[in-house]
Write an enzyme that holds these catalytic residues in place. Structure first.
Site, PDB file in Angstrom:
ATOM      1  N   HIS A 192       0.242   4.856   7.126  1.00 42.54           N
ATOM      2  CA  HIS A 192       0.844   5.400   5.897  1.00 42.54           C
ATOM      3  C   HIS A 192       1.338   6.834   6.044  1.00 42.54           C
ATOM      4  O   HIS A 192       0.719   7.629   6.753  1.00 42.54           O
ATOM      5  CB  HIS A 192      -0.177   5.341   4.754  1.00 42.54           C
ATOM      6  CG  HIS A 192      -0.677   3.948   4.514  1.00 42.54           C
ATOM      7  ND1 HIS A 192      -1.893   3.511   4.983  1.00 42.54           N
ATOM      8  CD2 HIS A 192      -0.098   2.900   3.893  1.00 42.54           C
ATOM      9  CE1 HIS A 192      -2.051   2.236   4.649  1.00 42.54           C
ATOM     10  NE2 HIS A 192      -0.976   1.840   3.986  1.00 42.54           N
ATOM     11  N   SER A 223       0.807  -1.223   0.000  1.00 38.40           N
ATOM     12  CA  SER A 223       0.000   0.000   0.000  1.00 38.40           C
ATOM     13  C   SER A 223       0.839   1.272   0.000  1.00 38.40           C
ATOM     14  O   SER A 223       0.314   2.347  -0.286  1.00 38.40           O
ATOM     15  CB  SER A 223      -0.929   0.010   1.217  1.00 38.40           C
ATOM     16  OG  SER A 223      -0.170  -0.116   2.405  1.00 38.40           O
ATOM     17  N   ASP A 258      -2.392   8.252   8.086  1.00 32.94           N
ATOM     18  CA  ASP A 258      -3.339   7.426   8.838  1.00 32.94           C
ATOM     19  C   ASP A 258      -2.568   6.498   9.783  1.00 32.94           C
ATOM     20  O   ASP A 258      -1.402   6.754  10.079  1.00 32.94           O
ATOM     21  CB  ASP A 258      -4.274   6.664   7.878  1.00 32.94           C
ATOM     22  CG  ASP A 258      -3.510   5.718   6.953  1.00 32.94           C
ATOM     23  OD1 ASP A 258      -2.313   5.455   7.200  1.00 32.94           O
ATOM     24  OD2 ASP A 258      -4.112   5.234   5.972  1.00 32.94           O
TER      25      ASP A 258
END
Ligand SMILES: *[C@@H]1O[C@H](CO)[C@@H](O)[C@H](O)[C@H]1NC(C)=O
Ligand SMILES: *[C@@H]1O[C@H](CO)[C@@H](O)[C@H](O)[C@H]1NC(C)=O
Ligand SMILES: *[C@@H]1O[C@H](CO)[C@@H](O)[C@H](O)[C@H]1NC(C)=O
Length: 372
Positions: free
Chosen positions: A340, A46, A337
């Site tokens: 990340h 991600s 978040d």
């Protein structure tokens, strides 16, 4: 009339011939120019997913909703786990290329010569990493998808044209964090059974050897310039800091991440002597993050602990959801978040990756790798 027709006819035959010749020459020039242009092929998780998971209906690892992308062009939620662009976008920009599009958005199309991204949120090096998120593209599957792109490139450019293009291209692989999160069952509802089977050192050794096997496969498919990142100081992610009463980092996680990085660095060095013509950049993102936490202000950052988007302690009790609040000073936060980095942090990372010194980028940086 007859004369006119015949002149006309001859003229069109001639002009057709000219067109054909010009077309052939143009085609030849285009494929030479194209073959000489390096692309950016991106693999991983991600941290660099640019929207592949949008195409996985069952995946629980998605970012295609607000407020993700609040600083992206058009305030679009693209599937990037960020307020804006991620590290893959910044790397492409440094190379003068458009961002590599998600592979799953390209099915049935001719892949762009500027590269493709196979990265998928929740994935890791090991096939099983990500099962808690139901659907994801494991690194092995990403390499299989690249095989299909490779075949299309051969059709398009010919064997030697494809080989030339790929040998100049950058293969960036950003992975490993999720394998370590999975080892400690971070963020999963069910306790991982993995630790029962492996000691910490055996587990990171398995990660390294599996990773090296996949890199060898990429080499076999024509990759010659690899950009490999270690795992960051992920024990300092908001989700792990909030688990520590003092708000400090989860020590064991950072220790394991450092052990993995040590193993990876050694194996990459060996790989280069084994694989003729292979060159690489190893990015010590663990070191960069540690320095960033110690000297945030020298990077223009003031908030190193709290996530920008989320709720509760360190904004990390509840993930970044459409109902979550998010901070206004997004350029001052390391984290977007629970897991990340913000757009600004990603750009700091890539500045160093591209043009940093041997303190963090070994044996050479990306700028030098492009010139090899
Ligand atoms: C991982 O999955 C790939 C298919 O994507 C398979 O070829 C490979 O054998 C698997 N590796 C392991 C260790 O199970
Ligand atoms: C929590 O942080 C402290 C430093 O303030 C550290 O000594 C301790 O090991 C941390 N706890 C865990 C579980 O990592
Ligand atoms: C690369 O780094 C050097 C010295 O650290 C600096 O002078 C130069 O401006 C940088 N170039 C780019 C493109 O970032």
């Amino acid at each position: 009339m007859a004369i006119f027709t015949s002149i006309c006819g001859r003229a069109s035959t001639f002009s057709l011939l000219v067109h054909v010749l010009v077309f052939i020459r143009l085609r030849a020039n285009v494929s030479v120019a194209r073959a000489a242009t390096p692309g950016l092929y991106v693999f991983g998780d991600s941290l660099v997913d640019v929207g592949n998971n949008n195409y996985l209906p069952l995946s629980l690892a998605k970012a295609d909703y607000r407020p993700n992308g609040v600083d992206y062009s058009g305030r679009k939620s693209t599937g990037r786990f960020s307020n804006g662009k991620n590290a893959a976008d910044f790397l492409a920009k440094k190379m003068g290329l458009p961002s590599s599009p998600p592979y799953l958005s390209m099915i049935g199309m001719t892949p762009p010569i500027t590269g493709v991204s196979f990265a998928s949120g929740a994935s890791g090096i090991l096939n099983e990493t990500g099962v808690n998120f139901v659907q994801y593209i494991s690194l092995a599957q990403q390499v299989e998808y690249f095989t299909l792109v490779h075949n299309k490139l051969v059709q398009q450019l010919g064997q030697s044209g494809a080989q030339s293009h790929l040998s100049k291209s950058i293969f960036a692989v950003i992975t490993g964090s999720n394998d370590l999160f999975s080892y400690f069952s971070v963020g999963s509802l069910v306790l991982s059974l993995v630790p029962k089977h492996y000691t910490p050192q055996k587990y990171v050794d398995l990660m390294v050897s599996s990773f090296i096997d996949l890199l060898k496969m990429l080499y076999g498919l024509g990759a010659r310039k690899m950009v490999i990142t270690g795992v960051g100081a992920i024990g300092c992610c908001p989700i792990l800091r909030k688990a520590n009463r003092t708000g400090e980092c989860f020590v064991e996680m950072n220790y394991l991440s450092a052990r993995y990085n040590d193993g990876l660095k050694i194996m990459l060095h060996e790989l280069k002597s084994e694989l003729q013509g292979m060159n690489y950049v190893y990015f010590d993102i663990h070191g960069v993050m540690t320095n960033l936490f110690q000297n945030p202000r020298s990077y223009g950052i003031t908030e190193i602990k709290e996530a920008c988007c989320g709720l509760g302690n360190l904004h990390a009790d509840v993930p970044c959801l459409p109902t979550s609040t998010y901070c206004l000073k997004r350029k001052k936060h390391v984290f977007w978040d629970q897991y990340h980095p913000t757009e600004v942090t990603a750009s700091i990372f890539v500045d160093i990756l591209y043009n940093g010194t041997q303190e963090y980028v070994v044996p050479i940086n990306v700028k030098q790798l492009l010139d090899v």
